[in-house]
Design a protein around this motif. Structure first.
Motif, PDB file in Angstrom:
ATOM      1  N   GLY A 181       0.831  -1.212   0.000  1.00  0.00           N
ATOM      2  CA  GLY A 181       0.000   0.000   0.000  1.00  0.00           C
ATOM      3  C   GLY A 181       0.857   1.249   0.000  1.00  0.00           C
ATOM      4  O   GLY A 181       1.823   1.343   0.764  1.00  0.00           O
ATOM      5  N   VAL A 182       0.506   2.199  -0.872  1.00  0.00           N
ATOM      6  CA  VAL A 182       1.331   3.403  -1.014  1.00  0.00           C
ATOM      7  C   VAL A 182       1.187   4.354   0.180  1.00  0.00           C
ATOM      8  O   VAL A 182       2.062   5.180   0.417  1.00  0.00           O
ATOM      9  CB  VAL A 182       1.025   4.158  -2.333  1.00  0.00           C
ATOM     10  CG1 VAL A 182       1.606   3.424  -3.519  1.00  0.00           C
ATOM     11  CG2 VAL A 182      -0.471   4.386  -2.524  1.00  0.00           C
ATOM     12  N   GLY A 183       0.105   4.231   0.933  1.00  0.00           N
ATOM     13  CA  GLY A 183      -0.071   5.095   2.093  1.00  0.00           C
ATOM     14  C   GLY A 183       0.824   4.681   3.244  1.00  0.00           C
ATOM     15  O   GLY A 183       1.566   5.496   3.789  1.00  0.00           O
ATOM     16  N   VAL A 184       0.809   3.404   3.596  1.00  0.00           N
ATOM     17  CA  VAL A 184       1.648   2.933   4.712  1.00  0.00           C
ATOM     18  C   VAL A 184       3.128   3.075   4.378  1.00  0.00           C
ATOM     19  O   VAL A 184       3.967   3.150   5.272  1.00  0.00           O
ATOM     20  CB  VAL A 184       1.372   1.463   5.117  1.00  0.00           C
ATOM     21  CG1 VAL A 184       0.099   1.346   5.906  1.00  0.00           C
ATOM     22  CG2 VAL A 184       1.353   0.529   3.928  1.00  0.00           C
ATOM     23  N   ARG A 185       3.446   3.129   3.094  1.00  0.00           N
ATOM     24  CA  ARG A 185       4.852   3.246   2.682  1.00  0.00           C
ATOM     25  C   ARG A 185       5.167   4.602   2.048  1.00  0.00           C
ATOM     26  O   ARG A 185       6.091   4.735   1.262  1.00  0.00           O
ATOM     27  CB  ARG A 185       5.182   2.111   1.710  1.00  0.00           C
ATOM     28  CG  ARG A 185       5.226   0.739   2.369  1.00  0.00           C
ATOM     29  CD  ARG A 185       6.350   0.650   3.386  1.00  0.00           C
ATOM     30  NE  ARG A 185       6.531  -0.722   3.851  1.00  0.00           N
ATOM     31  CZ  ARG A 185       7.639  -1.130   4.476  1.00  0.00           C
ATOM     32  NH1 ARG A 185       8.617  -0.293   4.708  1.00  0.00           N
ATOM     33  NH2 ARG A 185       7.744  -2.378   4.880  1.00  0.00           N
ATOM     34  N   HIS A 186       4.373   5.603   2.399  1.00  0.00           N
ATOM     35  CA  HIS A 186       4.562   6.929   1.799  1.00  0.00           C
ATOM     36  C   HIS A 186       5.950   7.485   2.075  1.00  0.00           C
ATOM     37  O   HIS A 186       6.598   8.065   1.209  1.00  0.00           O
ATOM     38  CB  HIS A 186       3.483   7.882   2.341  1.00  0.00           C
ATOM     39  CG  HIS A 186       3.335   9.130   1.554  1.00  0.00           C
ATOM     40  ND1 HIS A 186       2.770  10.270   2.047  1.00  0.00           N
ATOM     41  CD2 HIS A 186       3.700   9.436   0.279  1.00  0.00           C
ATOM     42  CE1 HIS A 186       2.787  11.222   1.118  1.00  0.00           C
ATOM     43  NE2 HIS A 186       3.341  10.737   0.041  1.00  0.00           N
ATOM     44  N   ASP A 187       6.425   7.304   3.277  1.00  0.00           N
ATOM     45  CA  ASP A 187       7.727   7.839   3.651  1.00  0.00           C
ATOM     46  C   ASP A 187       8.854   7.172   2.842  1.00  0.00           C
ATOM     47  O   ASP A 187       9.831   7.811   2.473  1.00  0.00           O
ATOM     48  CB  ASP A 187       7.952   7.621   5.159  1.00  0.00           C
ATOM     49  CG  ASP A 187       9.088   8.470   5.700  1.00  0.00           C
ATOM     50  OD1 ASP A 187       9.152   9.663   5.339  1.00  0.00           O
ATOM     51  OD2 ASP A 187       9.907   7.940   6.468  1.00  0.00           O
ATOM     52  N   LEU A 188       8.674   5.883   2.579  1.00  0.00           N
ATOM     53  CA  LEU A 188       9.673   5.147   1.787  1.00  0.00           C
ATOM     54  C   LEU A 188       9.705   5.653   0.343  1.00  0.00           C
ATOM     55  O   LEU A 188      10.761   5.803  -0.254  1.00  0.00           O
ATOM     56  CB  LEU A 188       9.350   3.643   1.822  1.00  0.00           C
ATOM     57  CG  LEU A 188      10.295   2.708   1.063  1.00  0.00           C
ATOM     58  CD1 LEU A 188      11.716   2.794   1.617  1.00  0.00           C
ATOM     59  CD2 LEU A 188       9.803   1.268   1.126  1.00  0.00           C
ATOM     60  N   ALA A 192      -0.046   8.002  -3.973  1.00  0.00           N
ATOM     61  CA  ALA A 192      -0.162   8.068  -2.514  1.00  0.00           C
ATOM     62  C   ALA A 192      -1.007   9.251  -2.077  1.00  0.00           C
ATOM     63  O   ALA A 192      -1.687   9.200  -1.055  1.00  0.00           O
ATOM     64  CB  ALA A 192       1.225   8.151  -1.876  1.00  0.00           C
ATOM     65  N   THR A 193      -0.975  10.323  -2.854  1.00  0.00           N
ATOM     66  CA  THR A 193      -1.657  11.542  -2.423  1.00  0.00           C
ATOM     67  C   THR A 193      -2.934  11.842  -3.215  1.00  0.00           C
ATOM     68  O   THR A 193      -3.579  12.853  -2.981  1.00  0.00           O
ATOM     69  CB  THR A 193      -0.706  12.752  -2.554  1.00  0.00           C
ATOM     70  OG1 THR A 193      -0.094  12.719  -3.848  1.00  0.00           O
ATOM     71  CG2 THR A 193       0.380  12.728  -1.500  1.00  0.00           C
ATOM     72  N   ALA A 221      -2.617  -0.246  -4.715  1.00  0.00           N
ATOM     73  CA  ALA A 221      -3.050  -0.528  -3.344  1.00  0.00           C
ATOM     74  C   ALA A 221      -2.892   0.704  -2.459  1.00  0.00           C
ATOM     75  O   ALA A 221      -1.829   1.307  -2.421  1.00  0.00           O
ATOM     76  CB  ALA A 221      -2.236  -1.687  -2.775  1.00  0.00           C
ATOM     77  N   GLY A 222      -3.949   1.075  -1.772  1.00  0.00           N
ATOM     78  CA  GLY A 222      -3.897   2.171  -0.803  1.00  0.00           C
ATOM     79  C   GLY A 222      -3.812   3.552  -1.425  1.00  0.00           C
ATOM     80  O   GLY A 222      -3.375   4.502  -0.765  1.00  0.00           O
TER      81      GLY A 222
END
Lengths: 248, 477
Positions: free
Chosen positions: B352-359, B390-391, B400-401
């Protein structure tokens, strides 16, 4: 342009040069003028839109990019003193405007974009005469100038024309300095580690100046050098070339 | 809608950066790998030709992936290889458990397999009373310490010789302390030899699966791959569903560019072509060969024409070897199965791009990864695409996400930025203020504070270029 040298060009200052390195912008304009080219500097220049583009805010980036493209209506080369911004306008604008109603117009604009040293060497074939004192410099190749724009040693060729300048090779020349736009503030620890290493490599060359073609890299490396109170200085290549070759 | 439990790459990276031994180990190892790879490609045109060919092969394979997978199943079945399909890691684990239980197997010896890491197979099997022993030297080293791989092809690269010497003397029975590499290797070899002979089953990954012939190709340097796949009575191969190629001819260029890009070797020490179980009258080889084909989010990636390029990957690791971020923080900081640039685009698509946004933002977009990728995966472009995803949740995609990394603060910041930057008159006022008062901004202001961790505060010039050009009365047209 059919192989003939253009008589007139547009100059795009870029936001970082505009605000932090105006001398580099002036020097770039002078280098072009001395090569017999009239320089047009349209009013209303702001930013190419790269920060928003890289962060995924494409609508905002497009809004800004549109206002900038509109400043350059004539079929003239557009010269930028920055590899990264030139890469944005030349390579990434077509991506950004893919499928948009004005895509064709933007593509035609992108085709006219050059980074300054690229234009001086590949189009104008300038010849420089060094009037400066002997000096040792090193070169930081900006990632986007090389990898996005495909610069093939044009800046080094210009430095090589200067008789009194020794170009000391920088270890890991092609490794990023750690700037990366918002990366520097989103990931300050990693970015900081990268620029600290870059400064160490630059210091090890024994040069007195680090040259680059990108305001972002220069600001980053300069900030890290100043924080270490280093004697090593940074300078934009346009300013360096102009200072050493202008008649006094 | 916000992503739950966002994993902050920044925190783990900052911690890793404080470990000088770790940083020295990675810097030395990556510098060595960069040099070795470079020596394998003396002619840039030859390299580009081979990249073009390899990219074309992988793209063509993906273009007809569903057909090739069906063909692979038919060819393997004809060769006597039993093919199993798993949509999730849980299903794959259960399938493997089923195969092992049917044979009454209690021990499994493993060749290196990143897909099995994805499945957390070892922990799963242990919970079911089956011992899974890693036989790749690097994997063996990290298994002794209960660690995960820090690199996809050199899993123990975060450790240096002295650290391994200490570890062996403590963890291997009757081992004496030595820093001699040959002696250390001999120690591990002695343990592993017996394990190969005693194991009830063997497991391996797959580098390329050939649809036309039903051949499983395995690239390795230690011979443990051959031992794991040939000595025990049962061999289980696991692969991601993207690993298939059409024909045997496709393998040669991919193999040539894989070993050169990965370890700077013209060829690997071993190259196994596995075509089935022991035949009638043959004296060695397993009695059973199984192939487990795992999806685990890959078909979702496959559905997107741009993101599909992610699946071209042949897992050489060149992107991480050349990455200035990976080189400094090492593989564990990514808190992901696949670290480095390829992990930076693969992990968010799987988790999921949200949970891994920082990465996704943990990259300067320098482009070194895309430049060396043997199959020309445009990693920086995909990162930017994932930042968009992500945004924004209004994109026609299956990511995903998507949209779950959006924050009001960032939205507001970019709207403000665009609002000023697209209005030259307003921008002029803003730069005027910056040139006159920029110096007064405190170094502790938000964002500037991050910048000044390692640098002095940037100070705007007293007059901007635009202002000077206006004063000069330059031709504006």
């Amino acid at each position: 342009m059919n192989g003939t040298k253009p008589k007139k060009v547009y100059f795009y200052g870029t936001c970082l040069v505009d605000l932090f390195f105006p001398d580099a912008g002036m020097a770039g304009i002078q280098l072009l003028r001395r090569a017999g080219v009239e320089v047009v500097f349209p009013e209303g220049q702001t930013c190419c839109g790269q920060p928003a583009f890289n962060c995924g805010y494409w609508e905002e980036a497009r809004d800004v990019a549109r206002t900038q493209v509109a400043l350059f209506p004539q079929d003239l080369p557009v010269i930028l003193p920055s590899g990264s911004c030139a890469g944005m306008m030349k390579v990434h604008y077509p991506e950004l405007f893919h499928g948009q109603p004005d895509e064709a117009k933007v593509r035609a604009f992108s085709a006219r974009v050059y980074e300054l040293t690229q234009f001086l060497v590949d189009v104008l074939d300038v010849k420089l005469q060094d009037l400066g004192e002997p000096v040792k410099v090193t070169w930081h190749s900006s990632c986007h100038a090389v990898r996005d724009l495909g610069l093939k040693g044009e800046p080094q060729a210009l430095i090589g024309q200067l008789a009194n300048v020794e170009l000391a090779p920088l270890a890991r020349e092609y490794e990023c300095c750690g700037f990366g736009g918002t990366f520097a503030v989103r990931h300050p620890e990693i970015s900081g580690a990268m620029v600290t290493d870059k400064v160490a490599d630059a210091t090890a060359t024994g040069a007195s100046v680090v040259l680059s073609t990108d305001g972002g890299c220069l600001m980053n490396v300069n900030g890290a050098l100043e924080a270490k109170r280093s004697k090593l200085k940074v300078q934009h290549i346009a300013e360096f070339l102009w200072e050493r070759t202008r008649a006094r | 809608m916000h992503a739950e439990k966002e994993i902050h790459f920044r925190d783990a990276a900052a911690k890793a950066l404080l470990d000088p031994q770790l940083r020295a180990n990675f810097r030395r190892a990556m510098d060595g790998l960069i040099t070795k790879r470079k020596a394998q490609f003396p002619d840039p045109r030859d390299l580009q030709d081979l990249r073009d060919l390899s990219t074309a092969i992988r793209s063509r394979s993906l273009l007809c992936l569903p057909e090739l997978l069906e063909q692979l199943e038919a060819s393997c079945t004809k060769n006597g290889i039993k093919v199993h399909w798993a949509e999730t890691c849980e299903q794959a684990n259960q399938l493997i458990l089923g195969i092992l239980q049917a044979k009454g197997a209690k021990t499994l010896v493993k060749g290196k397999s990143m897909v099995s890491e994805e499945m957390h197979l070892n922990a799963f099997l242990e919970s079911k009373g089956i011992e899974a022993l890693e036989s790749d030297l690097g994997e063996y080293i990290i298994q002794l310490d209960g660690e995960t791989p820090s690199h996809i092809i050199m899993p123990a690269i975060h450790k240096n010789k002295d650290q391994i010497a200490r570890q062996f003397s403590q963890k291997i029975k009757d081992a004496k302390y030595t820093e001699d590499v040959d002696e250390l290797t001999a120690m591990a070899r002695k343990v592993l030899r017996q394990k190969f002979l005693d194991a009830d089953a063997g497991l391996s990954g797959v580098n390329f699966a050939v649809a036309e012939t039903g051949t499983l190709c395995l690239v390795e340097n230690e011979g443990n791959g051959r031992m794991s796949t040939h000595v025990p009575p049962v061999h289980i191969a696991v692969m991601g569903l993207e690993k298939v190629v059409a024909q045997l001819e496709d393998v040669a260029p991919l193999y040539a560019i894989l070993t050169r890009s990965a370890t700077g070797q013209a060829v690997s020490t071993y190259f196994n072509l596995i075509t089935g179980p022991r035949g009638a009258g043959e004296k060695d080889g397993p009695q059973e060969v199984h192939l487990v084909i795992l999806d685990n989010g890959r078909s979702r990636i496959y559905a997107d024409p741009q993101l599909r390029a992610t699946l071209r990957c042949i897992r050489c690791g060149a992107c991480m070897n050349h990455c200035p971020v990976y080189t400094r923080v090492g593989g564990h900081a990514y808190e992901a199965i696949y670290p480095g640039p390829i992990g930076k685009i693969l992990t968010p698509q799987m988790e999921g791009v949200g949970v891994r946004h920082d990465l996704i933002h943990g990259s300067s977009l320098c482009g070194a990864c895309g430049e060396v990728c043997p199959v020309e995966i445009p990693i920086p472009e995909i990162l930017v695409r994932l930042r968009r995803e992500a945004t924004h949740d209004d994109m026609a995609s299956t990511v995903a996400g998507k949209g779950t990394g959006r924050t009001a603060t960032e939205d507001w910041a970019w709207r403000l930025w665009a609002g000023v930057t697209k209005r030259p008159a307003l921008y002029r006022v803003a730069t005027w203020f910056a040139t006159r008062f920029g110096k007064a901004l405190p170094a502790s202001a938000p964002l500037i504070k991050n910048w000044t961790q390692s640098r002095t505060k940037p100070v705007p010039a007293r007059r901007s270029l635009s202002e000077r050009m206006r004063a000069e009365g330059a031709s504006h047209e």
